[in-house]
Every structure is written in C-alpha cells, then in structure tokens.
Enzyme design. Structure first.
Site, PDB file in Angstrom:
ATOM      1  N   LYS A 138      16.317  -4.947   1.345  1.00 52.28           N
ATOM      2  CA  LYS A 138      16.890  -5.375   0.060  1.00 52.28           C
ATOM      3  C   LYS A 138      17.950  -4.386  -0.440  1.00 52.28           C
ATOM      4  CE  LYS A 138      14.744  -9.238  -0.113  1.00 52.28           C
ATOM      5  NZ  LYS A 138      15.499 -10.490   0.043  1.00 52.28           N
ATOM      6  N   TYR A 155      10.901  -3.815   4.042  1.00 55.98           N
ATOM      7  CA  TYR A 155      11.339  -4.793   3.037  1.00 55.98           C
ATOM      8  C   TYR A 155      12.309  -4.157   2.038  1.00 55.98           C
ATOM      9  CZ  TYR A 155      11.310  -8.122  -0.789  1.00 55.98           C
ATOM     10  OH  TYR A 155      11.700  -8.997  -1.771  1.00 55.98           O
TER      11      TYR A 155
HETATM   12  N1  NAP Z   1       8.739 -13.356  -5.525  1.00 58.10           N
HETATM   13  C1  NAP Z   1       9.111 -12.126  -5.792  1.00 58.10           C
HETATM   14  O1  NAP Z   1       8.390 -11.350  -6.446  1.00 58.10           O
HETATM   15  C2  NAP Z   1      10.469 -11.652  -5.332  1.00 58.10           C
HETATM   16  C3  NAP Z   1      11.023 -10.535  -5.974  1.00 58.10           C
HETATM   17  C4  NAP Z   1      12.264 -10.093  -5.556  1.00 58.10           C
HETATM   18  C5  NAP Z   1      12.942 -10.744  -4.543  1.00 58.10           C
HETATM   19  N2  NAP Z   1      12.366 -11.828  -3.942  1.00 58.10           N
HETATM   20  C6  NAP Z   1      13.116 -12.474  -2.863  1.00 58.10           C
HETATM   21  O2  NAP Z   1      13.303 -13.835  -3.198  1.00 58.10           O
HETATM   22  C7  NAP Z   1      13.543 -14.567  -2.009  1.00 58.10           C
HETATM   23  C8  NAP Z   1      12.736 -15.854  -2.047  1.00 58.10           C
HETATM   24  O3  NAP Z   1      11.360 -15.546  -1.964  1.00 58.10           O
HETATM   25  P1  NAP Z   1      10.261 -16.246  -2.885  1.00 58.10           P
HETATM   26  O4  NAP Z   1       9.747 -15.220  -3.802  1.00 58.10           O
HETATM   27  O5  NAP Z   1      10.771 -17.495  -3.433  1.00 58.10           O
HETATM   28  O6  NAP Z   1       9.120 -16.463  -1.793  1.00 58.10           O
HETATM   29  P2  NAP Z   1       8.574 -17.777  -1.073  1.00 58.10           P
HETATM   30  O7  NAP Z   1       8.085 -18.746  -2.072  1.00 58.10           O
HETATM   31  O8  NAP Z   1       7.631 -17.260  -0.027  1.00 58.10           O
HETATM   32  O9  NAP Z   1       9.867 -18.402  -0.374  1.00 58.10           O
HETATM   33  C9  NAP Z   1      10.423 -17.900   0.810  1.00 58.10           C
HETATM   34  C10 NAP Z   1      11.345 -18.959   1.395  1.00 58.10           C
HETATM   35  O10 NAP Z   1      11.944 -18.442   2.599  1.00 58.10           O
HETATM   36  C11 NAP Z   1      11.765 -19.397   3.643  1.00 58.10           C
HETATM   37  N3  NAP Z   1      11.662 -18.734   4.936  1.00 58.10           N
HETATM   38  C12 NAP Z   1      10.744 -17.818   5.321  1.00 58.10           C
HETATM   39  N4  NAP Z   1      10.918 -17.492   6.602  1.00 58.10           N
HETATM   40  C13 NAP Z   1      11.973 -18.242   7.049  1.00 58.10           C
HETATM   41  C14 NAP Z   1      12.625 -18.364   8.304  1.00 58.10           C
HETATM   42  N5  NAP Z   1      12.226 -17.658   9.378  1.00 58.10           N
HETATM   43  N6  NAP Z   1      13.667 -19.229   8.422  1.00 58.10           N
HETATM   44  C15 NAP Z   1      14.065 -19.964   7.347  1.00 58.10           C
HETATM   45  N7  NAP Z   1      13.488 -19.883   6.131  1.00 58.10           N
HETATM   46  C16 NAP Z   1      12.447 -19.031   5.986  1.00 58.10           C
HETATM   47  C17 NAP Z   1      10.476 -20.120   3.290  1.00 58.10           C
HETATM   48  O11 NAP Z   1      10.443 -21.429   3.839  1.00 58.10           O
HETATM   49  P3  NAP Z   1       9.665 -21.865   5.184  1.00 58.10           P
HETATM   50  O12 NAP Z   1       8.359 -21.159   5.199  1.00 58.10           O
HETATM   51  O13 NAP Z   1       9.597 -23.337   5.029  1.00 58.10           O
HETATM   52  O14 NAP Z   1      10.577 -21.458   6.308  1.00 58.10           O
HETATM   53  C18 NAP Z   1      10.598 -20.230   1.781  1.00 58.10           C
HETATM   54  O15 NAP Z   1      11.373 -21.355   1.436  1.00 58.10           O
HETATM   55  C19 NAP Z   1      13.205 -13.643  -0.849  1.00 58.10           C
HETATM   56  O16 NAP Z   1      14.401 -13.138  -0.299  1.00 58.10           O
HETATM   57  C20 NAP Z   1      12.428 -12.534  -1.517  1.00 58.10           C
HETATM   58  O17 NAP Z   1      12.528 -11.313  -0.823  1.00 58.10           O
HETATM   59  C21 NAP Z   1      11.151 -12.307  -4.325  1.00 58.10           C
END
Ligand code: NAP
Length: 269
Positions: free
Chosen positions: A160, A156
């Site tokens: 990133k 991961y």
């Molecule tokens: N939350 C944190 O602490 C954090 C911190 C830094 C960066 N991020 C980054 O922020 C981004 C969004 O994550 P989030 O925190 O909002 O988590 P989240 O609520 O789990 O959202 C992830 C999104 O990605 C979609 N997704 C997952 N697998 C997929 C696939 N195979 N094809 C298409 N869509 C897919 C999911 O939708 P479906 O399941 O409907 O496909 C969901 O809409 C990610 O890149 C994550 O690495 C998050």
C-alpha cells in the site's frame, strides 16, 4: 472532471466491499460499468441489478488479476468490446495477517502481484489513452497502512506504500494532461477484508468498533476526483491522526509501537 463527461468506469474487485460500493455509487450517477473480479456469479448478479435499477450498461469480466499479464489481458478484452474507459478504479486487493515467515509464500507473492503488479499494468494500459484524449481519472486504492511499516502485515503495508507513492507521483506527472489520479487511503472499513486477511477474532473484534462504512469511503474518493486531490485519507478523524503521527515519530519508535499493537495474541515476546 464532471459527471457529464464520465461515461464508462472499470472497477477491479467489484464483487464485494469497497469495489461493489464504487459500482453502486457510480451506477447512481449513470456511469456505465465494467466489473472485474474472480467471482463471476456475484458480478453477474450485481451487473444485472445495477443495469435494471439505473438504466446503465454493464460488462462483466471475470478474471484472476494475480495471473501474469492480467492488465494487458483486461485491456485487450475492453478493446474487443470497443469501450473507452473514463474512470479506472484499481481496487482489488487483499492482506495477510501474521508473522511474515509463518504465512504461505504464495500469499505474499500473490499479494504483490495483485496489489502492485496488476495495478501498475492496468494503469499502464489505460493512462496513455486518458492522456491522449485529455480526460479521465484513476483511483488507486491504497490504505492508511501505506503510511508506515506494519509488522505482521509487512507485505500488505509495503504494497500500500507502493500504491500511495506511485499514485502521488503520477498525479503530478499528468497535471497538464487534464487527467486525475487519486490515492484513496481508507482506514479499517466494514468489508470482507479482515476475514480474507485471517485476522484473529480478538483483533478483528477490537477494530470492529471503529469500522467505517464503505459508502463514506467511496463518496470521499469521488469528491477527490472532482477536486483533483491526489491523496484522500478516509474513514474518520482518527485515521487522519494516525497518518500524521507517523510523520513525526522516529521510525524505530514508530515501527516498535506498531509491532506491539499488532503482535499476535498468543505471542509473548
Ligand atoms: N476494508 C478495509 O479495512 C480496507 C482498508 C484500507 C484499504 N482497503 C483496500 O480496499 C480494497 C478493497 O478491499 P475490501 O476492503 O473491499 O475487501 P473485500 O470485500 O475482501 O474485497 C476485495 C475484492 O478484491 C477482489 N479480488 C481479490 N483477489 C482477486 C484476484 N486475484 N483477482 C481479481 N479480484 C480479486 C475480490 O473479488 P473476488 O474474490 O471475487 O475475486 C473482492 O471483490 C483492497 O485493495 C484493500 O486493500 C481495505
């Protein structure tokens, strides 16, 4: 880039968390939306709600972006719909917590496919069109995890780091084309991310005390587009400290400290 020129945004991972918040904030600014993720029902409900509340147009594109050629397929559908994408938000992504070799091979490979390959392909599809019309923006969602190697989140954090480096390089490449590229680097944020990544409860609980609101993360990203800022570390001052510490510590010291911090609770070594 001003909001008057922003017409249609394509958001990946729009069904929850940060992607859903992008959809809500952009809808408030009267941006039409193409919503991409796997959960068609959630996307349809969101699309309907935002169209009704804000008088925007919405399109739902249920797609698993781990599929080979995903970016090209998404672009083909967008072309068939006759749309021009002014803002691409490459947000879909997931992590997987645990010792690298103990976690399923498919999880690592799918993560690389989604967090890196689909993001590169979508950028490849839409950036040339933005350069040609001399307007547009791309937000690539990286993480503060991209600033240092992270034992137990090895794939991961490396994914990133790729997104961060790739986006900053493109930002510099397209300065003369009036196109903007932002690497968005949130710290821990209140979404489904930790559940999806199989974080043990104890570790998730300690982070929960300092989770950022996705609203703040998205506001920072939209401001960064306006100000043409290539990299935005978002979610609180502590995150700024974390990314800066990693610049000054020798790498073996840094990675050993991260290993101790993220070591699985049951592991004694
Ligand atoms: N939350 C944190 O602490 C954090 C911190 C830094 C960066 N991020 C980054 O922020 C981004 C969004 O994550 P989030 O925190 O909002 O988590 P989240 O609520 O789990 O959202 C992830 C999104 O990605 C979609 N997704 C997952 N697998 C997929 C696939 N195979 N094809 C298409 N869509 C897919 C999911 O939708 P479906 O399941 O409907 O496909 C969901 O809409 C990610 O890149 C994550 O690495 C998050």
């Amino acid at each position: 880039m001003t909001q008057t020129t922003m017409q249609t945004a394509l958001i990946t991972g729009a069904s929850s968390g940060i992607g859903l918040t992008f959809a809500e904030q952009l809808a408030e600014q009267h941006t039409n939306l193409v919503l991409v993720a796997r959960s068609e029902d959630k996307l349809q409900a969101l699309a309907q709600r935002l169209a009704q509340n804000h008088g925007i147009k919405t399109w739902v594109l249920p797609y698993d972006l781990t599929e080979t050629d995903a970016g090209a397929q998404v672009a083909k559908t967008v072309d068939e719909w006759g749309l021009t994408i002014d803002l691409l938000v490459n947000n879909a992504g997931f992590g997987e917590y645990g010792s690298f070799s103990d976690r399923p091979r498919e999880r690592h490979l799918n993560m690389v496919q989604l967090n890196i390959a689909a993001l590169v392909d979508l950028t490849y599809q839409f950036l040339p069109r933005m350069r040609a019309k001399r307007s547009g923006a791309i937000v690539n969602v990286s993480s503060i995890a991209g600033f240092q190697p992270m034992p137990y989140l090895a794939t991961y954090a490396a994914s990133k780091a790729f997104v961060l480096s790739f986006s900053e390089a493109l930002w510099a490449e397209v300065q003369d084309d009036n196109v903007r590229v932002v690497a968005l680097c949130p710290g821990p944020t209140e979404t489904s991310f930790f559940e999806e990544a199989n974080f043990p409860d104890s570790m998730g609980d300690s982070m929960k005390s300092s989770l950022a609101d996705p609203e703040e993360i998205v506001r920072d990203a939209l401001k960064a587009i306006e100000s043409n800022t290539p990299t935005v570390v978002s979610g609180g001052f502590l995150n700024q400290v974390i990314v800066n510490i990693s610049r000054f510590l020798p790498r073996p010291v840094l990675v050993s400290a991260v290993e101790k911090q993220f070591r699985p609770p049951s592991s004694s070594t």
